[in-house]
Design an enzyme around this catalytic site. Structure first.
Site, PDB file in Angstrom:
ATOM      1  N   SER A 219       0.852  -1.191   0.000  1.00 17.08           N
ATOM      2  CA  SER A 219       0.000   0.000   0.000  1.00 17.08           C
ATOM      3  C   SER A 219       0.882   1.233   0.000  1.00 17.08           C
ATOM      4  O   SER A 219       1.678   1.444   0.925  1.00 17.08           O
ATOM      5  CB  SER A 219      -0.878   0.017   1.250  1.00 17.08           C
ATOM      6  OG  SER A 219      -1.360   1.342   1.446  1.00 17.08           O
TER       7      SER A 219
ATOM      8  N   HIS B 155      -1.298  -1.459  -4.219  1.00 20.24           N
ATOM      9  CA  HIS B 155      -2.565  -1.075  -3.579  1.00 20.24           C
ATOM     10  C   HIS B 155      -2.573   0.440  -3.359  1.00 20.24           C
ATOM     11  O   HIS B 155      -1.660   0.990  -2.752  1.00 20.24           O
ATOM     12  CB  HIS B 155      -2.681  -1.831  -2.256  1.00 20.24           C
ATOM     13  CG  HIS B 155      -3.967  -1.629  -1.530  1.00 20.24           C
ATOM     14  ND1 HIS B 155      -5.114  -2.346  -1.813  1.00 20.24           N
ATOM     15  CD2 HIS B 155      -4.294  -0.797  -0.502  1.00 20.24           C
ATOM     16  CE1 HIS B 155      -6.086  -1.970  -0.993  1.00 20.24           C
ATOM     17  NE2 HIS B 155      -5.622  -1.029  -0.187  1.00 20.24           N
TER      18      HIS B 155
ATOM     19  N   ASP C 144      -4.652   3.666  -1.952  1.00 19.16           N
ATOM     20  CA  ASP C 144      -5.696   4.017  -0.989  1.00 19.16           C
ATOM     21  C   ASP C 144      -6.234   5.431  -1.226  1.00 19.16           C
ATOM     22  O   ASP C 144      -5.531   6.414  -1.004  1.00 19.16           O
ATOM     23  CB  ASP C 144      -5.132   3.924   0.437  1.00 19.16           C
ATOM     24  CG  ASP C 144      -5.001   2.482   0.897  1.00 19.16           C
ATOM     25  OD1 ASP C 144      -5.984   1.729   0.776  1.00 19.16           O
ATOM     26  OD2 ASP C 144      -3.907   2.114   1.375  1.00 19.16           O
TER      27      ASP C 144
ATOM     28  N   MET D 203      -8.846   8.242  -0.068  1.00 20.16           N
ATOM     29  CA  MET D 203      -9.631   8.635   1.114  1.00 20.16           C
ATOM     30  C   MET D 203     -10.160  10.047   0.940  1.00 20.16           C
ATOM     31  O   MET D 203      -9.451  10.920   0.431  1.00 20.16           O
ATOM     32  CB  MET D 203      -8.753   8.589   2.365  1.00 20.16           C
ATOM     33  CG  MET D 203      -8.092   7.242   2.604  1.00 20.16           C
ATOM     34  SD  MET D 203      -7.236   7.236   4.175  1.00 20.16           S
ATOM     35  CE  MET D 203      -6.435   5.626   4.094  1.00 20.16           C
TER      36      MET D 203
ATOM     37  N   HIS E  14      -8.397   1.145  -3.847  1.00 21.58           N
ATOM     38  CA  HIS E  14      -9.301   0.964  -2.704  1.00 21.58           C
ATOM     39  C   HIS E  14      -9.974   2.306  -2.422  1.00 21.58           C
ATOM     40  O   HIS E  14      -9.339   3.244  -1.938  1.00 21.58           O
ATOM     41  CB  HIS E  14      -8.455   0.496  -1.502  1.00 21.58           C
ATOM     42  CG  HIS E  14      -9.226   0.279  -0.245  1.00 21.58           C
ATOM     43  ND1 HIS E  14      -8.604   0.064   0.969  1.00 21.58           N
ATOM     44  CD2 HIS E  14     -10.555   0.225   0.014  1.00 21.58           C
ATOM     45  CE1 HIS E  14      -9.516  -0.096   1.924  1.00 21.58           C
ATOM     46  NE2 HIS E  14     -10.705   0.004   1.362  1.00 21.58           N
TER      47      HIS E  14
ATOM     48  N   MET F  94     -12.055   4.570  -0.380  1.00 20.05           N
ATOM     49  CA  MET F  94     -12.643   4.854   0.934  1.00 20.05           C
ATOM     50  C   MET F  94     -13.317   6.210   0.825  1.00 20.05           C
ATOM     51  O   MET F  94     -12.877   7.205   1.422  1.00 20.05           O
ATOM     52  CB  MET F  94     -11.549   4.807   2.012  1.00 20.05           C
ATOM     53  CG  MET F  94     -11.085   3.378   2.299  1.00 20.05           C
ATOM     54  SD  MET F  94      -9.513   3.297   3.164  1.00 20.05           S
ATOM     55  CE  MET F  94      -8.412   3.411   1.745  1.00 20.05           C
TER      56      MET F  94
ATOM     57  N   MET G 105     -11.340  -5.798   5.840  1.00 19.08           N
ATOM     58  CA  MET G 105     -10.528  -4.836   6.594  1.00 19.08           C
ATOM     59  C   MET G 105     -10.182  -5.440   7.958  1.00 19.08           C
ATOM     60  O   MET G 105     -11.076  -5.873   8.693  1.00 19.08           O
ATOM     61  CB  MET G 105     -11.288  -3.522   6.802  1.00 19.08           C
ATOM     62  CG  MET G 105     -11.608  -2.741   5.536  1.00 19.08           C
ATOM     63  SD  MET G 105     -10.197  -2.307   4.512  1.00 19.08           S
ATOM     64  CE  MET G 105      -9.158  -1.401   5.657  1.00 19.08           C
TER      65      MET G 105
ATOM     66  N   PHE H 127      -6.146   4.972   8.202  1.00 19.50           N
ATOM     67  CA  PHE H 127      -4.737   5.213   8.521  1.00 19.50           C
ATOM     68  C   PHE H 127      -3.922   3.940   8.381  1.00 19.50           C
ATOM     69  O   PHE H 127      -4.430   2.840   8.631  1.00 19.50           O
ATOM     70  CB  PHE H 127      -4.597   5.745   9.956  1.00 19.50           C
ATOM     71  CG  PHE H 127      -5.380   7.006  10.181  1.00 19.50           C
ATOM     72  CD1 PHE H 127      -4.861   8.247   9.812  1.00 19.50           C
ATOM     73  CD2 PHE H 127      -6.661   6.951  10.719  1.00 19.50           C
ATOM     74  CE1 PHE H 127      -5.603   9.401   9.984  1.00 19.50           C
ATOM     75  CE2 PHE H 127      -7.416   8.109  10.897  1.00 19.50           C
ATOM     76  CZ  PHE H 127      -6.879   9.346  10.531  1.00 19.50           C
ATOM     77  N   GLY H 128      -2.634   4.113   8.024  1.00 17.87           N
ATOM     78  CA  GLY H 128      -1.706   2.990   8.028  1.00 17.87           C
ATOM     79  C   GLY H 128      -1.160   2.776   9.434  1.00 17.87           C
ATOM     80  O   GLY H 128      -1.386   3.589  10.345  1.00 17.87           O
ATOM     81  N   GLY H 129      -0.477   1.676   9.598  1.00 15.37           N
ATOM     82  CA  GLY H 129       0.250   1.435  10.844  1.00 15.37           C
ATOM     83  C   GLY H 129      -0.596   1.116  12.061  1.00 15.37           C
ATOM     84  O   GLY H 129      -0.130   1.246  13.190  1.00 15.37           O
TER      85      GLY H 129
ATOM     86  N   ASP I 279      -6.662  -6.285   4.395  1.00 16.66           N
ATOM     87  CA  ASP I 279      -6.089  -4.938   4.416  1.00 16.66           C
ATOM     88  C   ASP I 279      -6.038  -4.408   5.841  1.00 16.66           C
ATOM     89  O   ASP I 279      -7.078  -4.149   6.455  1.00 16.66           O
ATOM     90  CB  ASP I 279      -6.938  -4.025   3.516  1.00 16.66           C
ATOM     91  CG  ASP I 279      -6.282  -2.680   3.266  1.00 16.66           C
ATOM     92  OD1 ASP I 279      -5.149  -2.477   3.736  1.00 16.66           O
ATOM     93  OD2 ASP I 279      -6.921  -1.846   2.588  1.00 16.66           O
TER      94      ASP I 279
ATOM     95  N   GLY J  59      -2.650  -3.951   8.998  1.00 13.77           N
ATOM     96  CA  GLY J  59      -1.856  -4.644  10.016  1.00 13.77           C
ATOM     97  C   GLY J  59      -1.281  -5.978   9.578  1.00 13.77           C
ATOM     98  O   GLY J  59      -0.955  -6.818  10.421  1.00 13.77           O
TER      99      GLY J  59
ATOM    100  N   GLY K 194       1.250  -2.040   4.104  1.00 11.84           N
ATOM    101  CA  GLY K 194       1.847  -0.719   3.940  1.00 11.84           C
ATOM    102  C   GLY K 194       3.129  -0.610   4.725  1.00 11.84           C
ATOM    103  O   GLY K 194       4.229  -0.794   4.194  1.00 11.84           O
ATOM    104  N   SER K 195       2.977  -0.363   6.020  1.00 11.70           N
ATOM    105  CA  SER K 195       4.165  -0.159   6.848  1.00 11.70           C
ATOM    106  C   SER K 195       5.106  -1.366   6.844  1.00 11.70           C
ATOM    107  O   SER K 195       6.325  -1.198   6.832  1.00 11.70           O
ATOM    108  CB  SER K 195       3.759   0.215   8.282  1.00 11.70           C
ATOM    109  OG  SER K 195       2.492  -0.295   8.607  1.00 11.70           O
TER     110      SER K 195
HETATM  111  C1  DX5 Z   1      -6.116   1.586   5.735  1.00 10.48           C
HETATM  112  C2  DX5 Z   1      -5.693   1.306   4.307  1.00 10.48           C
HETATM  113  C3  DX5 Z   1      -4.612   0.295   4.225  1.00 10.48           C
HETATM  114  C4  DX5 Z   1      -3.339   0.726   4.899  1.00 10.48           C
HETATM  115  C5  DX5 Z   1      -2.660  -0.481   5.415  1.00 10.48           C
HETATM  116  O1  DX5 Z   1      -7.234   2.408   5.730  1.00 10.48           O
HETATM  117  O2  DX5 Z   1      -6.776   0.849   3.536  1.00 10.48           O
HETATM  118  O3  DX5 Z   1      -4.377  -0.090   2.885  1.00 10.48           O
HETATM  119  O4  DX5 Z   1      -2.465   1.412   4.071  1.00 10.48           O
HETATM  120  O5  DX5 Z   1      -1.541  -0.052   6.138  1.00 10.48           O
HETATM  121  P1  DX5 Z   1      -0.789  -1.017   7.138  1.00 10.48           P
HETATM  122  O6  DX5 Z   1      -0.298  -2.183   6.334  1.00 10.48           O
HETATM  123  O7  DX5 Z   1       0.317  -0.148   7.642  1.00 10.48           O
HETATM  124  O8  DX5 Z   1      -1.768  -1.412   8.183  1.00 10.48           O
HETATM  125 ZN    ZN Z   2      -6.418  -0.121   1.548  1.00  9.79          ZN
END
Ligand code: DX5
Ligand code: ZN
Length: 229
Positions: free
Chosen positions: A12, A37, A39, A41, A70, A72, A141, A147-149, A176, A178, A198-199
């Site tokens: 991501s 991927h 994202d 938003m 994706h 959102m 989800m 948010f990531g992380g 998607d 963690g 992502g992270s």
């Molecule tokens: C969250 C996003 C994810 C996010 C995942 O709303 O849809 O795609 O980037 O990030 P990690 O892998 O850091 O949880």
């Molecule tokens: Zn996503």
């Protein structure tokens, strides 16, 4: 896009350098990413804003493989054509984004994209039961989107229910939020094949030093595939 159930790692770019998306996508692919991927938003459906179709179109030429977008956002329908024209291969909308997910999924396929439906952690598998013949992907989800992380939320029971609901249809299960080498085996075991991270992919590396991306991708893939060893 051909269908298979092999494990696919989808970095991501939410965790990438926002000033350098093109090079980040190319680096992630060169290091072994299967899909990218993306994202989107809107600050309304989720409490964060990223970017829209113009950015997706700008990124597209830097991705050789699958661009997995994706959404959102709410509403969705008015923007489907713009995202399809940006070159998305997969367009995923949230079932919680409006009252007419059926119409949204029809519109995504009519626009020439693979159609995905995403479920927030609070939405049960049964909510998508009547949509199985009109989706190419179900995104589970494992965090609340925005948010990531964030910390992984265990949705194993939901993933198993979806896997049995899908049967032998060519429908991907994407996870998607963690995902890392610790959580990947849980979701792979339950029946997921597309792992967004992502992270856990972008940590420790950069466009100038992309080798850590490869190490991170291989670690997640090995952990997921280890389930079958
Ligand atoms: C969250 C996003 C994810 C996010 C995942 O709303 O849809 O795609 O980037 O990030 P990690 O892998 O850091 O949880
Ligand atoms: Zn996503």
């Amino acid at each position: 896009m051909t269908f298979d159930r092999a494990i696919k790692i989808a970095p991501s770019i939410l965790a990438a350098d926002f000033a350098n998306f093109g090079a980040e996508c190319a680096a992630a692919e060169a290091q072994g990413a299967d899909w990218i991927h993306v994202d989107v938003m809107d600050g309304h459906f989720v409490p964060n804003i990223t970017f829209g179709p113009a950015t997706c179109a700008a990124i597209r030429p830097h991705i050789k493989g699958v661009m997995d977008v994706h959404l959102m956002i709410s509403p969705v329908d008015a923007y489907i054509d713009a995202f399809a024209q940006s070159g998305a291969d997969v367009l995923t909308a949230h079932i919680e984004a409006g009252p007419h997910i059926h119409r949204t999924l029809q519109a995504i396929r009519a626009a020439g994209c693979k159609a995905g439906v995403a479920l927030n952690p609070g939405t049960p598998a049964s909510a998508v039961e009547d949509l199985m013949d009109m989706v190419d992907l179900v995104c589970v989800m494992t965090v609340n989107p925005g948010f990531g992380g964030q910390k992984f939320i265990d949705m194993t029971t939901k993933i198993k229910a979806l896997r049995s609901m899908i049967g032998d249809r060519p429908v991907h299960i994407e996870i998607d939020g963690g995902v890392d080498p610790k959580t990947a085996p849980l979701v792979a075991q339950a029946g997921a094949d597309v792992l967004v991270a992502g992270s856990a992919v972008f940590k420790g590396g950069s466009v100038q030093n992309p080798a850590p991306y490869g190490e991170n991708i291989r670690a997640i893939r090995a952990a997921a595939e280890g389930v079958w060893a």
